[in-house]
Scaffold this motif. Structure first.
Motif, short mmCIF file in Angstrom:
data_model
loop_
_atom_site.label_atom_id
_atom_site.label_comp_id
_atom_site.label_asym_id
_atom_site.label_seq_id
_atom_site.Cartn_x
_atom_site.Cartn_y
_atom_site.Cartn_z
N GLY A 1 0.60 -1.54 -0.21
CA GLY A 1 0.12 0.15 0.09
C GLY A 1 0.73 1.45 -0.09
N GLU A 2 0.11 2.05 0.20
CA GLU A 2 1.13 3.88 0.47
C GLU A 2 2.37 3.69 1.18
N ASP A 3 2.18 3.38 2.79
CA ASP A 3 2.81 3.15 3.20
C ASP A 3 4.03 2.11 2.59
N ASN A 4 4.22 1.27 2.19
CA ASN A 4 5.44 0.31 1.82
C ASN A 4 5.24 -0.30 0.67
N HIS A 5 4.74 0.83 -0.47
CA HIS A 5 5.48 0.49 -1.78
C HIS A 5 6.71 0.79 -1.96
N TRP A 6 7.09 1.75 -1.51
CA TRP A 6 8.63 1.56 -2.24
C TRP A 6 9.52 0.71 -0.80
N LEU A 7 9.26 0.38 -0.33
CA LEU A 7 9.46 -0.95 -0.07
C LEU A 7 9.22 -2.20 -1.01
N PHE A 8 8.65 -2.39 -1.03
CA PHE A 8 8.40 -3.73 -1.64
C PHE A 8 9.50 -3.50 -3.16
N LEU A 9 8.89 -2.45 -4.19
CA LEU A 9 9.62 -1.68 -5.21
C LEU A 9 11.34 -2.30 -4.96
N GLN A 10 11.88 -1.71 -3.89
CA GLN A 10 13.38 -3.24 -2.95
C GLN A 10 13.72 -3.62 -3.25
N LEU A 11 12.91 -4.19 -2.46
CA LEU A 11 12.97 -5.55 -2.66
C LEU A 11 12.85 -6.71 -3.73
N CYS A 12 12.12 -6.06 -5.07
CA CYS A 12 12.31 -6.69 -6.49
C CYS A 12 13.73 -5.98 -6.90
N PHE A 13 14.08 -4.88 -6.59
CA PHE A 13 15.06 -4.58 -7.07
C PHE A 13 16.25 -5.24 -6.91
N TYR A 14 16.68 -5.47 -5.52
CA TYR A 14 17.53 -6.29 -4.76
C TYR A 14 17.68 -7.79 -5.17
N ALA A 15 16.82 -8.28 -4.94
CA ALA A 15 16.51 -9.44 -5.77
C ALA A 15 16.28 -9.98 -7.02
N GLN A 16 16.50 -8.89 -8.01
CA GLN A 16 16.90 -9.25 -8.98
C GLN A 16 18.51 -9.09 -9.26
N VAL A 17 19.03 -7.85 -8.66
CA VAL A 17 20.39 -8.25 -8.23
C VAL A 17 21.09 -8.91 -7.55
N LEU A 18 20.93 -9.73 -6.42
CA LEU A 18 21.26 -10.57 -5.72
C LEU A 18 21.09 -11.95 -6.96
N SER A 19 20.11 -12.17 -7.21
CA SER A 19 19.51 -13.18 -8.41
C SER A 19 21.01 -13.65 -9.62
N LEU A 20 20.97 -12.31 -9.99
CA LEU A 20 21.97 -12.35 -11.20
C LEU A 20 23.24 -11.97 -10.75
N MET B 1 16.84 -21.52 -9.31
CA MET B 1 16.92 -20.88 -8.06
C MET B 1 16.85 -19.59 -8.18
N GLY B 2 18.38 -18.78 -8.64
CA GLY B 2 18.31 -17.44 -9.43
C GLY B 2 17.91 -17.38 -10.62
N VAL B 3 17.94 -18.54 -11.86
CA VAL B 3 16.56 -18.15 -13.17
C VAL B 3 15.53 -17.78 -13.00
N VAL B 4 14.58 -18.83 -11.77
CA VAL B 4 13.37 -18.59 -10.83
C VAL B 4 13.44 -16.91 -10.38
N MET B 5 13.59 -16.79 -9.83
CA MET B 5 13.74 -15.81 -8.85
C MET B 5 14.29 -13.92 -9.80
N PHE B 6 15.47 -14.22 -10.62
CA PHE B 6 15.55 -13.31 -11.78
C PHE B 6 14.09 -13.06 -12.66
N GLY B 7 14.22 -14.40 -13.16
CA GLY B 7 12.86 -13.96 -14.32
C GLY B 7 11.69 -13.41 -13.57
N GLY B 8 10.93 -13.49 -12.63
CA GLY B 8 10.40 -13.18 -11.44
C GLY B 8 10.04 -11.98 -11.08
N MET B 9 11.03 -11.80 -11.10
CA MET B 9 11.80 -10.00 -10.13
C MET B 9 11.86 -9.33 -11.13
#
Length: 265
Positions: A128-147, A186-194
């Motif tokens: 929601g409004e107060d944690n959307h930015w955190l969810f966006l960060q999670l998607c970004f850092y999950a991409q970085v770590l998976s790659l 797991m890296g392929v699945v996480m990177f593609g999904g994120m």
């Protein structure tokens, strides 16, 4: 805004977030143990690579913890409605409480959330409004770590020199053919999904449309607005300082509109 903890009692959500945490723990433990540290000790990779991997791993788990425990914007039972904003509030037909427009009732959590995007079982929380930015960060850092993990797995097979201080036959049968292949999968699945999720979230933020509104086929003429990408991300993250957009361990404050910031790209 204080860093308040917010937990959702949902066994299915607990299972999903446990799976995400398990994947993070697997790669954070086995990749350094099998690839990073052994090759660093033998001088095959610089210390910067090891530090960067641990930093990306730490930021990923911090974003996961914050996104799953932060209040998404839950509305109080008796909200204070300014007289000048009463026309922008409406009655929820599920919990019979007043809420601002663009708020939605989450049937899984049992309450209304300001500018709710969706309920994500993988963080066991609403976005929601107060944690959307955190969810966006999670998607970004999950991409970085998976790659990062995929690159290291690839280098282990095709680039890094053989480890001299290790039984190669034992390592090949027990580690490379099992643990690293599981890590790569797991890296392929996480990177593609994120990557797909991150792209969807960014397009929604830039068009000022939530996922629920897209599913309800609301058009940009109803809620969308013309604005720069800087203002769109600053509004979600609660700050104009771009460096702070990447830091999960902070609080978010509502951002006041600025005409110059809206129109200048």
């Amino acid at each position: 805004m204080k860093l308040r903890l917010h937990f959702v009692v949902d066994p299915m959500g607990w299972l999903c977030i446990s799976i995400v945490f398990g994947i993070w723990l697997y790669n954070t433990f086995f990749i350094p143990k099998l690839v990073l540290l052994p090759h660093y000790n033998e001088g095959h990779i610089p210390w910067v690579t090891v530090v960067c991997y641990y930093i990306s791993s730490a930021l990923c788990i911090a974003a996961l913890f914050r996104a799953s425990t932060a209040d998404p914007g839950r509305l109080p039972v008796d909200p204070h409605i300014p007289h000048s904003e009463r026309e922008h509030w409406e009655l929820c037909n599920k919990c019979n409480l007043m809420r601002p427009k663009r708020s939605h009732h989450c049937s899984r959590c049992g309450h209304c959330v300001r500018r709710m995007d969706h309920h994500c079982p993988w963080i066991n929380n609403c976005v929601g409004e107060d944690n959307h930015w955190l969810f966006l960060q999670l998607c970004f850092y999950a991409q970085v770590l998976s790659l990062f993990t995929l690159v290291l797995d690839f280098c282990q097979y095709y680039y890094f020199q053989p480890l001299t201080g290790l039984d190669q036959e034992k390592f090949t049968t027990r580690h490379e053919l099992a643990l690293l292949r599981v890590s790569a999968l797991m890296g392929v699945v996480m990177f593609g999904g994120m990557t797909s999720l991150f792209y969807t979230q960014m397009t929604g933020i830039l068009s000022d449309t939530t996922t629920i509104e897209k599913m309800a086929q609301f058009s940009n003429e109803v809620y969308g607005s013309k604005r720069s990408w800087q203002w769109a991300l600053a509004e979600v993250c609660g700050t104009r300082w771009k460096l702070l957009w990447l830091i999960p361990l902070r609080s978010r404050q509502p951002l006041q509109a600025s005409h110059h910031f809206r129109t200048h790209v």
